[in-house]
Motif scaffolding. Structure first.
Motif, short mmCIF file in Angstrom:
data_model
loop_
_atom_site.label_atom_id
_atom_site.label_comp_id
_atom_site.label_asym_id
_atom_site.label_seq_id
_atom_site.Cartn_x
_atom_site.Cartn_y
_atom_site.Cartn_z
N GLY A 1 0.80 -1.21 0.00
CA GLY A 1 0.00 0.00 0.00
C GLY A 1 0.84 1.26 0.00
O GLY A 1 2.07 1.23 0.08
N ALA A 2 0.16 2.43 -0.05
CA ALA A 2 0.84 3.72 -0.12
C ALA A 2 1.69 4.01 1.11
O ALA A 2 2.67 4.75 1.04
N ASP A 3 1.33 3.43 2.24
CA ASP A 3 2.11 3.64 3.47
C ASP A 3 3.19 2.58 3.64
O ASP A 3 3.85 2.52 4.68
N GLY A 4 3.36 1.71 2.63
CA GLY A 4 4.39 0.68 2.69
C GLY A 4 3.96 -0.62 3.34
O GLY A 4 4.74 -1.56 3.42
N THR A 5 2.71 -0.70 3.79
CA THR A 5 2.23 -1.92 4.42
C THR A 5 2.13 -3.05 3.39
O THR A 5 1.58 -2.87 2.30
N VAL A 6 2.67 -4.21 3.75
CA VAL A 6 2.68 -5.37 2.87
C VAL A 6 1.61 -6.36 3.33
O VAL A 6 1.49 -6.66 4.52
N SER A 7 0.84 -6.85 2.37
CA SER A 7 -0.20 -7.84 2.67
C SER A 7 0.01 -9.07 1.80
O SER A 7 0.25 -8.96 0.60
N ALA A 8 -0.09 -10.23 2.43
CA ALA A 8 0.06 -11.50 1.71
C ALA A 8 -1.32 -12.04 1.34
O ALA A 8 -2.29 -11.84 2.06
N PRO A 9 -1.44 -12.73 0.21
CA PRO A 9 -2.73 -13.28 -0.21
C PRO A 9 -3.13 -14.48 0.63
O PRO A 9 -2.29 -15.15 1.24
N GLU A 10 -4.41 -14.75 0.66
CA GLU A 10 -4.91 -15.90 1.39
C GLU A 10 -4.57 -17.21 0.68
O GLU A 10 -4.24 -18.20 1.30
N MET A 11 -4.66 -17.22 -0.65
CA MET A 11 -4.42 -18.44 -1.39
C MET A 11 -4.06 -18.10 -2.83
O MET A 11 -4.58 -17.15 -3.40
N VAL A 12 -3.16 -18.89 -3.39
CA VAL A 12 -2.79 -18.76 -4.79
C VAL A 12 -2.83 -20.15 -5.42
O VAL A 12 -2.24 -21.09 -4.87
N LYS A 13 -3.53 -20.28 -6.52
CA LYS A 13 -3.54 -21.53 -7.25
C LYS A 13 -2.62 -21.43 -8.45
O LYS A 13 -2.50 -20.38 -9.07
N THR A 14 -1.97 -22.52 -8.79
CA THR A 14 -1.15 -22.54 -10.00
C THR A 14 -2.06 -22.57 -11.22
O THR A 14 -3.27 -22.80 -11.12
N LYS A 15 -1.46 -22.38 -12.38
CA LYS A 15 -2.24 -22.38 -13.61
C LYS A 15 -2.89 -23.75 -13.88
O LYS A 15 -4.04 -23.81 -14.33
N VAL A 16 -2.15 -24.81 -13.59
CA VAL A 16 -2.74 -26.14 -13.77
C VAL A 16 -3.87 -26.36 -12.77
O VAL A 16 -4.91 -26.91 -13.10
N GLU A 17 -3.66 -25.92 -11.55
CA GLU A 17 -4.68 -26.10 -10.52
C GLU A 17 -5.95 -25.31 -10.85
O GLU A 17 -7.06 -25.75 -10.56
N LEU A 18 -5.80 -24.18 -11.49
CA LEU A 18 -6.96 -23.39 -11.88
C LEU A 18 -7.79 -24.09 -12.95
O LEU A 18 -9.00 -23.85 -13.07
N GLY A 19 -7.15 -24.95 -13.72
CA GLY A 19 -7.88 -25.73 -14.71
C GLY A 19 -8.62 -24.88 -15.70
O GLY A 19 -8.11 -23.88 -16.22
N ASP A 20 -9.87 -25.23 -15.96
CA ASP A 20 -10.68 -24.50 -16.94
C ASP A 20 -11.02 -23.09 -16.48
O ASP A 20 -11.36 -22.24 -17.31
N SER A 21 -10.94 -22.83 -15.18
CA SER A 21 -11.28 -21.49 -14.69
C SER A 21 -10.20 -20.47 -15.02
O SER A 21 -10.42 -19.27 -14.82
N TYR A 22 -9.06 -20.91 -15.53
CA TYR A 22 -8.02 -19.96 -15.92
C TYR A 22 -8.51 -19.06 -17.05
O TYR A 22 -8.11 -17.91 -17.17
N GLY A 23 -9.37 -19.60 -17.89
CA GLY A 23 -10.05 -18.76 -18.88
C GLY A 23 -9.31 -18.51 -20.16
O GLY A 23 -9.55 -17.49 -20.82
#
Length: 344
Positions: A258-280
């Motif tokens: 963010g603008a104040d330098g605060t870093v936030s980590a994501p809750e979950m990340v799927k790989t491209k293979v794991e995303l499957g057909d939803s990768y679009g």
């Protein structure tokens, strides 16, 4: 602020590739081709045994944030399972990406994106290790320890509160924390498919990391998405150094600053293979294929090739045979495959 780890599990695998009729014999003898339609009983048995060998790729990413600092830690495991489902070979690697922000919103990312294995002596573990061994030596010792075990036995490997092994024999060759590596191997075993690997093959792992962050200063109107693309290839090679099977995937973990330098980590990340057909991708693909299907095509195209032949594959789409199977950019996939040869 208390450090809050979030587990991002990338369970990567490419779908099973068809075995060729010219699979080499487990015994190493070439044999003769049967003249009848069904083939000889020995060839049938050989094909069945080779088909039982499976290759798996597991990716495990942990992201954490602490005020103006964040970290992405990605572990990758390539596994070869034998005909009985036991671990025949393992290779591990890990990449650590640190991101910081300051009060003006300026974002700093590392310029060295090499993995621990790629860093070699530049990763200073040996000097502080009671065993005087570097990271690759200890990770390979852990892989050797797992050889012959079932996935369930790997899963049950006991570690202490620091993630280090409790087994005295393992501790004599490996004192690093192995809980994450254990879990990545288990995931690779779960993902393992018959893609052409056979008895006598060895598993190799290659990683290519690309920093895709374009803007490095956040402001009140927009945050910075500090993203890296981690492309991973698990190959099996025969005695001649030719690819017998391959699986590949891409993880795209990102931290938000963010603008104040605060870093936030994501809750979950799927790989491209794991995303499957939803990768679009299918709708935009001239082959009507999703990303994971293009990856399968690329991996299939690698079979039978040497490092030199893979290095010579054009990445501009001009190879007609490859274009019939895969039309996505193969630049990073090619780098990962070549990295796997470099680490064998």
């Amino acid at each position: 602020m208390k450090k809050i780890p979030r587990m991002i599990l990338g369970c990567t695998l490419a779908a099973a590739l068809a075995l060729t009729a010219c699979s080499r014999s487990d015994s190493g003898s070439s044999g003769s081709m049967s003249t009848n339609m069904g083939g000889s009983s020995s060839q049938t048995g050989q094909a069945g045994q080779n088909a039982a060998y499976r290759t798996g790729l597991g990716i495990l990413t942990e992201a954490s944030d602490q005020e103006r600092a964040g970290k992405i830690d990605t572990i990758a495991a390539a596994v070869l399972l034998d005909a009985e489902g036991r671990v025949a070979d393992v290779m591990l690697d890990e990449v650590e990406i640190s991101v910081t922000g300051d009060s003006t919103g300026k974002v700093t990312m590392p310029t060295d994106n090499r993995t621990k294995r790629q860093k070699g002596d530049d990763y200073p573990l040996a000097a502080v290790s009671s065993l005087k061994k570097g990271w690759a030596e200890q990770a390979d010792a852990f892989g050797n320890y797992l050889t012959g075990k079932t996935p369930d036995e790997v899963k049950k490997l006991a570690t202490d509160d620091d993630g280090k092994p409790k087994d005295a024999d393992l501790l004599s060759t490996c004192t690093i924390a192995v809980d994450g590596y254990r879990d990545a191997v288990v995931r690779a075993c779960e993902n393992a498919k018959a893609v052409g690997s056979a008895r006598g093959d060895r598993a190799v792992l290659g990683v290519s990391v690309r920093n895709d962050t374009k803007e490095l200063t956040a402001d009140d109107d927009h945050d910075v998405t500090a993203q890296v693309d981690i492309t991973v290839a698990a190959l099996t090679l025969d005695a001649d150094g030719r690819v017998t099977g391959a699986v590949a995937d891409v993880a795209e973990p990102a931290l938000t600053v963010g603008a104040d330098g605060t870093v936030s980590a994501p809750e979950m990340v799927k790989t491209k293979v794991e995303l499957g057909d939803s990768y679009g991708m299918r709708g935009a693909s001239s082959l009507d294929k999703e990303w994971y299907e293009h990856s399968e095509g690329w991996c299939d195209y690698l079979k039978g090739k040497t490092r030199t032949e893979i290095a010579g594959i054009p990445d501009d789409g001009s190879d007609a045979d490859l274009a019939a199977l895969c039309t996505i950019s193969v630049t990073e996939l090619q780098k990962a495959a070549l990295a796997a040869f470099a680490e064998e």
